[in-house]
Design a protein around this motif. Sequence first.
Motif, PDB file in Angstrom:
ATOM      1  N   ALA A 168       0.811  -1.227   0.000  1.00  0.00           N
ATOM      2  CA  ALA A 168       0.000   0.000   0.000  1.00  0.00           C
ATOM      3  C   ALA A 168       0.838   1.268   0.000  1.00  0.00           C
ATOM      4  N   ASP A 169       2.147   1.141   0.241  1.00  0.00           N
ATOM      5  CA  ASP A 169       3.022   2.316   0.301  1.00  0.00           C
ATOM      6  C   ASP A 169       3.560   2.729  -1.063  1.00  0.00           C
ATOM      7  N   LEU A 170       3.301   1.924  -2.095  1.00  0.00           N
ATOM      8  CA  LEU A 170       3.978   2.116  -3.373  1.00  0.00           C
ATOM      9  C   LEU A 170       3.154   2.892  -4.387  1.00  0.00           C
ATOM     10  N   PHE A 171       2.002   3.417  -3.979  1.00  0.00           N
ATOM     11  CA  PHE A 171       1.142   4.150  -4.907  1.00  0.00           C
ATOM     12  C   PHE A 171       1.581   5.604  -5.076  1.00  0.00           C
ATOM     13  N   GLY A 172       2.522   6.058  -4.283  1.00  0.00           N
ATOM     14  CA  GLY A 172       3.008   7.436  -4.368  1.00  0.00           C
ATOM     15  C   GLY A 172       3.973   7.696  -3.241  1.00  0.00           C
ATOM     16  N   PRO A 173       4.362   8.957  -3.033  1.00  0.00           N
ATOM     17  CA  PRO A 173       5.275   9.277  -1.931  1.00  0.00           C
ATOM     18  C   PRO A 173       4.651   8.931  -0.576  1.00  0.00           C
ATOM     19  N   LEU A 174       5.494   8.616   0.372  1.00  0.00           N
ATOM     20  CA  LEU A 174       5.060   8.431   1.756  1.00  0.00           C
ATOM     21  C   LEU A 174       5.211   9.754   2.488  1.00  0.00           C
ATOM     22  N   SER A 175       4.186  10.178   3.187  1.00  0.00           N
ATOM     23  CA  SER A 175       4.338  11.352   4.038  1.00  0.00           C
ATOM     24  C   SER A 175       5.012  10.935   5.335  1.00  0.00           C
ATOM     25  N   LEU A 176       5.754  11.845   5.925  1.00  0.00           N
ATOM     26  CA  LEU A 176       6.488  11.576   7.169  1.00  0.00           C
ATOM     27  C   LEU A 176       6.255  12.710   8.144  1.00  0.00           C
ATOM     28  N   ASN A 177       5.834  12.354   9.349  1.00  0.00           N
ATOM     29  CA  ASN A 177       5.737  13.343  10.416  1.00  0.00           C
ATOM     30  C   ASN A 177       6.064  12.687  11.748  1.00  0.00           C
ATOM     31  N   ALA A 178       6.499  13.512  12.691  1.00  0.00           N
ATOM     32  CA  ALA A 178       6.890  12.995  14.007  1.00  0.00           C
ATOM     33  C   ALA A 178       6.760  14.093  15.046  1.00  0.00           C
ATOM     34  N   ILE A 179       6.467  13.688  16.260  1.00  0.00           N
ATOM     35  CA  ILE A 179       6.550  14.576  17.416  1.00  0.00           C
ATOM     36  C   ILE A 179       7.751  14.108  18.240  1.00  0.00           C
ATOM     37  N   VAL A 180       8.705  14.997  18.426  1.00  0.00           N
ATOM     38  CA  VAL A 180       9.898  14.684  19.217  1.00  0.00           C
ATOM     39  C   VAL A 180       9.786  15.436  20.542  1.00  0.00           C
ATOM     40  N   ARG A 181       9.689  14.675  21.631  1.00  0.00           N
ATOM     41  CA  ARG A 181       9.537  15.270  22.963  1.00  0.00           C
ATOM     42  C   ARG A 181      10.874  15.232  23.697  1.00  0.00           C
ATOM     43  N   ASN A 182      11.261  16.368  24.232  1.00  0.00           N
ATOM     44  CA  ASN A 182      12.500  16.468  24.994  1.00  0.00           C
ATOM     45  C   ASN A 182      12.179  16.286  26.478  1.00  0.00           C
TER      46      ASN A 182
END
Length: 209
Positions: A82-96
């Motif tokens: 299912a990941d190969l139909f286009g770009p993969l979006s990437l997001n993250a929350i980094v907690r310090n």
Amino acid sequence: MGQGPAVTTIDIKGNSMQLAKFAAALVAALSVSASAHAALLLNTSGSAANSVTDYSAPGAVSFDLDLKQLSPTTLRFQVEEADLFGPLSLNAIVRNLSGSALNGFHFNLQGISFLAAGSVTPTFGTLGGVSHGADYASIVFAKPEWAEFHFGNPLAEGGKLDWLLDTRGLAAGDTFVISADVPEPSTLALLLPALGMAGLMAGRRRRKG
């Protein structure tokens, strides 16, 4: 004698078979949809004090990274169909959560590359600049971040964008790695002038245009 009313015959058996086929197809479609993953997280490595919570869905790699120690963390993903139909979006929350100042951050890629840059949003710090290439994104905070920052748009806020990962050339079953770490102070010292020069050149281009 006049003809009687028309008689409509109903093929109960045939309709039942069609309904059964439709129901089976619906169940199969729902099963495929439920089993679809976006870049299945295989494992993480790094300090046991740090933790990763995966929120990935088809078409999107999304995770929270809680840092009790400012040490590297590596996430290894497997590409799904299912990941190969286009770009993969990437997001993250980094907690310090370390209690120490977070002056900068790195994301490094192996086995996949960035296709387009997105947003970086500090909570209490001030963004100094972001540099990126095919396999890295480097963040510098002009004012340290003591709480958390958002890489991409994990909260789906207006005007903010996810980063995009290029899936071209990949196949289902391939793996890639995202490494997250805090740069050394000497590296930050080298990055700051470069980011300042990049901002100056961009300003000149805007004025010329």
